[in-house]
Design a protein around this motif. Structure first.
Motif, mmCIF file in Angstrom:
data_model
loop_
_atom_site.group_PDB
_atom_site.id
_atom_site.type_symbol
_atom_site.label_atom_id
_atom_site.label_comp_id
_atom_site.label_asym_id
_atom_site.label_seq_id
_atom_site.Cartn_x
_atom_site.Cartn_y
_atom_site.Cartn_z
ATOM 1 N N UNK A 124 0.791 -1.224 0.000
ATOM 2 C CA UNK A 124 0.000 0.000 0.000
ATOM 3 C C UNK A 124 0.820 1.269 0.000
ATOM 4 N N UNK A 125 2.122 1.164 0.177
ATOM 5 C CA UNK A 125 2.982 2.336 0.182
ATOM 6 C C UNK A 125 3.720 2.467 -1.125
ATOM 7 N N UNK A 126 4.901 3.117 -1.074
ATOM 8 C CA UNK A 126 5.677 3.292 -2.297
ATOM 9 C C UNK A 126 7.164 3.388 -1.983
ATOM 10 N N UNK A 127 7.964 2.934 -2.943
ATOM 11 C CA UNK A 127 9.415 3.070 -2.939
ATOM 12 C C UNK A 127 9.736 3.891 -4.181
ATOM 13 N N UNK A 128 10.171 5.148 -3.987
ATOM 14 C CA UNK A 128 10.352 6.083 -5.095
ATOM 15 C C UNK A 128 11.823 6.437 -5.261
ATOM 16 N N UNK A 129 12.355 6.098 -6.434
ATOM 17 C CA UNK A 129 13.749 6.393 -6.752
ATOM 18 C C UNK A 129 13.726 7.287 -7.983
ATOM 19 N N UNK A 130 13.698 8.586 -7.785
ATOM 20 C CA UNK A 130 13.582 9.521 -8.893
ATOM 21 C C UNK A 130 12.145 9.609 -9.380
ATOM 22 N N UNK A 131 11.970 10.290 -10.515
ATOM 23 C CA UNK A 131 10.653 10.455 -11.126
ATOM 24 C C UNK A 131 10.841 10.610 -12.630
ATOM 25 N N UNK A 132 9.754 10.644 -13.367
ATOM 26 C CA UNK A 132 9.858 10.864 -14.808
ATOM 27 C C UNK A 132 10.534 12.194 -15.106
ATOM 28 N N UNK A 133 10.177 13.219 -14.340
ATOM 29 C CA UNK A 133 10.735 14.553 -14.557
ATOM 30 C C UNK A 133 12.162 14.700 -14.041
ATOM 31 N N UNK A 134 12.489 13.965 -12.970
ATOM 32 C CA UNK A 134 13.817 14.056 -12.359
ATOM 33 C C UNK A 134 14.329 12.647 -12.069
ATOM 34 N N UNK A 135 14.850 11.957 -13.075
ATOM 35 C CA UNK A 135 15.361 10.601 -12.849
ATOM 36 C C UNK A 135 16.560 10.605 -11.906
ATOM 37 N N UNK A 136 16.713 9.517 -11.175
ATOM 38 C CA UNK A 136 17.856 9.360 -10.274
ATOM 39 C C UNK A 136 19.089 9.110 -11.132
ATOM 40 N N UNK A 137 20.072 9.990 -11.039
ATOM 41 C CA UNK A 137 21.251 9.898 -11.899
ATOM 42 C C UNK A 137 22.507 9.479 -11.139
ATOM 43 N N UNK A 138 22.388 9.246 -9.873
ATOM 44 C CA UNK A 138 23.532 8.832 -9.063
ATOM 45 C C UNK A 138 23.743 7.337 -9.233
ATOM 46 N N UNK A 139 24.665 6.758 -8.477
ATOM 47 C CA UNK A 139 24.901 5.328 -8.552
ATOM 48 C C UNK A 139 24.002 4.566 -7.622
#
Length: 139
Positions: A124-139
């Protein structure tokens, strides 16, 4: 795992210093948060607040997120719970065997983060790693 071995797991609950000793105590603690996730947007529903902008979010590394205690590590914790309605900003490396996410875990976009687990259950929750507008660019 047997029922006996499951009872031996060391537990922590995000947003609390509580370390429930068994499943009954864990369930009772999580029940306090039931219904609090509804203010967040779900992908199948419109509206609501994006967890990444939650003003009440708390940093994983901060002792205040754990009621003054040090954040859990793989050396101190086997299973971590993110209760409904809570948003954790993951801002440090973590290696915890089991995760139950009923709230939200949001990756810190400014840090290189390494996360290890045997299992992650998103209930029911979420695990969010970046977004469409701001993708995660780190390692």
């Amino acid at each position: 795992h047997t029922p006996e071995s499951l009872e031996l797991l060391r537990r922590r609950v995000f947003g609390s210093a509580a370390s429930p000793r068994n499943w009954a105590a864990t369930s009772a603690l999580l029940q306090e948060h039931v219904g609090r996730q509804s203010r967040f947007r779900r992908s199948s529903e419109g509206g609501g607040q994006d967890p990444r902008t939650d003003l009440e979010r708390m940093r994983w590394s901060s002792p205040s997120s754990w009621d003054g205690e040090s954040p859990p590590t793989g050396n101190t914790t086997d299973i971590v719970y993110i209760p409904e309605g809570k948003t954790a900003v993951l801002d440090m490396d973590v290696n915890i065997r089991f995760w139950v996410i009923e709230g939200n875990v949001v990756w810190d976009q400014e840090k290189d983060i390494h996360m290890e687990a045997e299992a992650i259950v998103i209930n029911g929750g979420s695990l969010l790693i970046g977004s469409n507008d701001q993708p995660y660019t780190r390692q």
